[in-house]
Design an enzyme around this catalytic site. Structure first.
Site, short mmCIF file in Angstrom:
data_model
loop_
_atom_site.label_atom_id
_atom_site.label_comp_id
_atom_site.label_asym_id
_atom_site.label_seq_id
_atom_site.Cartn_x
_atom_site.Cartn_y
_atom_site.Cartn_z
N ASP A 1 -6.11 2.36 11.26
CA ASP A 1 -5.05 3.33 11.13
C ASP A 1 -4.85 4.58 10.71
O ASP A 1 -4.18 5.37 11.20
CB ASP A 1 -3.85 2.39 10.37
CG ASP A 1 -3.37 1.22 11.01
OD1 ASP A 1 -3.40 1.34 12.35
OD2 ASP A 1 -3.31 0.31 10.33
N SER B 1 -1.86 -9.20 4.39
CA SER B 1 -1.36 -7.85 4.74
C SER B 1 -0.71 -8.18 6.32
O SER B 1 -1.48 -8.45 7.17
CB SER B 1 -2.43 -6.86 4.84
OG SER B 1 -2.17 -5.83 5.63
N ASP C 1 0.83 -1.30 0.00
CA ASP C 1 -0.19 0.15 0.13
C ASP C 1 0.92 1.32 -0.11
O ASP C 1 0.63 2.21 -0.85
CB ASP C 1 -1.03 0.09 1.20
CG ASP C 1 -2.10 -0.80 0.94
OD1 ASP C 1 -2.49 -1.34 -0.11
OD2 ASP C 1 -2.76 -1.25 2.22
N ARG D 1 1.24 3.25 15.95
CA ARG D 1 1.13 4.23 14.89
C ARG D 1 1.35 5.83 15.54
O ARG D 1 1.47 6.68 14.78
CB ARG D 1 -0.65 4.24 14.37
CG ARG D 1 -0.67 2.96 13.77
CD ARG D 1 -0.09 2.62 12.65
NE ARG D 1 -0.32 1.60 11.88
CZ ARG D 1 0.26 1.19 10.87
NH1 ARG D 1 1.74 1.23 10.77
NH2 ARG D 1 0.09 -0.03 10.16
N1 ARG Z 1 -6.63 -4.69 13.79
C1 ARG Z 1 -5.29 -4.38 14.20
C2 ARG Z 1 -5.38 -2.77 14.68
O1 ARG Z 1 -6.37 -2.18 14.06
C3 ARG Z 1 -4.18 -4.57 13.16
C4 ARG Z 1 -4.08 -3.78 11.95
C5 ARG Z 1 -3.02 -4.15 11.13
N2 ARG Z 1 -2.70 -3.22 10.30
C6 ARG Z 1 -2.44 -3.48 9.02
N3 ARG Z 1 -2.05 -2.49 8.14
N4 ARG Z 1 -2.11 -4.66 8.47
O2 ARG Z 1 -4.62 -2.17 15.27
#
Ligand code: ARG
Length: 391
Positions: free
Chosen positions: A121, A172, A12, A92
């Site tokens: 995110d 991912s 991405d 993040r």
């Molecule tokens: N569900 C988890 C969260 O919201 C993991 C997200 C993973 N993000 C990713 N870009 N693969 O923190």
């Protein structure tokens, strides 16, 4: 236009570089933040950034900061959201903060991230950016141009972007020192058990050592400071525990998670150290905190995790809650022994100078007080119910 992009080297964010260049007519500065995702991933990101024509690449080491300012707080708060040891979530915030720092230093016109419009995110990034730099323009190319995975892969092929996912392993994956999350592909159907190939940090329980291993974890004021009597800095301690617990198959998690938008998502995690440390930390709290403190802290912990999950780390309430949590942690000092075996972690022993456990008082062997005195307490126990039933 000059744009600073949070860059992981994944699909991405690689597509995002090209989109920014082609669709937004931007010069791209890539920013990779080291939160313990591993040297190989960072090296790959630097290489790809150059290949894709980034005008400058930053690699910022934030491992210590991540551990001391985020992970340690998370341990003290027993940070679990619906069973998920908050890993991507809490990483993040430092990533977004560093991104803003670079953007300011470089006098960039905007910052960008590669988040989709479906996930969590974007909330964590954009809320943090808006707080740190209220006037900074934010570009979210994947979301703004409505790119899904299929279109993304097509776009990548067309524009010479190396694709880390193939048709058989379209996962991912997001990694940092505190955990690894795996989404996508066959995992999107919760009727399918997670295939073995998704795991990188943990052994399958049938391949783990036949004998259990007991590991001693020492805490000081809620923070883990030593493993088996050996004092270690946070990042080292966590890395080592990830290895040891992963070797015993501990830390595989499969849940249905309620995302910020309300979507239910099927999530898989590997978090060996987080699983063991939160388990051990809770066990120590049980020994040293009062019943009242434990009950109230459970509510605080849950609210804390909710804020951390929902992009609200910098909400004043999180700081308020941390003030309460820190006060309780003054006594969370001691050692917990955890047995690791065949994918399970269980507490087998605990000790603390602040222990509220009084063997003398609770023992079956002898009486530390005159048991006849309890008759008076019993008379009044459940008093209001007794009155009501009499009516
Ligand atoms: N569900 C988890 C969260 O919201 C993991 C997200 C993973 N993000 C990713 N870009 N693969 O923190």
């Amino acid at each position: 236009m000059k744009v600073a992009l949070a860059y992981s080297g994944g699909l991405d964010t690689s597509i995002a570089i090209r989109l920014l260049q082609k669709e937004y007519d931007a010069d791209v500065i890539t920013v990779s933040v080291n939160v313990g995702q591993g040297a190989a991933e960072l090296k790959e990101a630097a290489k790809k950034a150059e290949q894709l024509g980034a005008i400058k690449h930053y690699e910022i080491d934030a491992v210590r900061e991540f551990v001391e300012k985020y992970v340690f707080k998370c341990i003290k708060a027993n940070g679990l959201y619906e069973g998920y040891p908050l890993s991507t979530a809490i990483a993040r915030y430092p990533i977004a903060s560093k991104l803003v720092e670079v953007a300011k230093k470089e006098k960039a016109d905007a910052v960008a991230h590669g988040c989709t419009g479906k996930g969590n995110d974007q909330f964590r990034f954009e809320t943090t950016i808006a707080l740190k730099a209220p006037d900074m323009k934010i570009i979210a190319p994947i979301r703004e141009l409505n790119i899904d995975r299929k279109r993304g892969i097509e776009y990548a092929k067309k524009h010479g972007i190396p694709i880390p996912v193939d048709i058989d392993r379209p996962y991912s994956i997001d990694e940092n020192l505190w955990g690894r999350s795996i989404e996508g592909g066959i995992l999107e159907n919760p009727e399918h058990p997670p295939p073995e190939e998704i795991y990188a940090w943990t052994k399958s329980p049938d391949e783990t050592p036949p004998k259990p291993r007991v590991i001693g974890i020492a805490f000081e004021c809620g923070i883990p400071v030593a493993l088996d009597g050996k004092r270690l800095e946070g990042p080292k301690l966590i890395a080592r525990l990830n290895k040891i617990a992963g070797e015993h198959g501990v830390g595989r998690i499969e849940i249905i998670e309620d995302r910020i938008l309300g979507l239910k998502a099927r999530e898989n995690y590997e978090a060996p150290a987080a699983t063991v440390l939160i388990l051990a930390h809770k066990a120590l709290e049980q020994l040293v905190l009062t019943k009242e403190e434990l009950a109230f802290k459970q509510i605080v912990d849950q609210t804390w995790a909710d804020l951390a999950y929902r992009g609200l780390w910098f909400d004043p309430l999180r700081e308020d809650l941390d003030a309460f949590i820190d006060e309780t942690q003054k006594r969370v000092t001691g050692t917990v022994k955890v047995e690791l075996h065949r994918g399970n972690a269980r507490v087998v022993a605990r000790s603390s100078p602040y222990s509220l456990y009084e063997e003398e008082l609770v023992s079956f062997e002898r009486f530390g007080f005159d048991q006849r005195e309890v008759a008076g307490v019993l008379k009044f126990h459940g008093l209001q119910g007794k009155i009501l039933r009499k009516k």
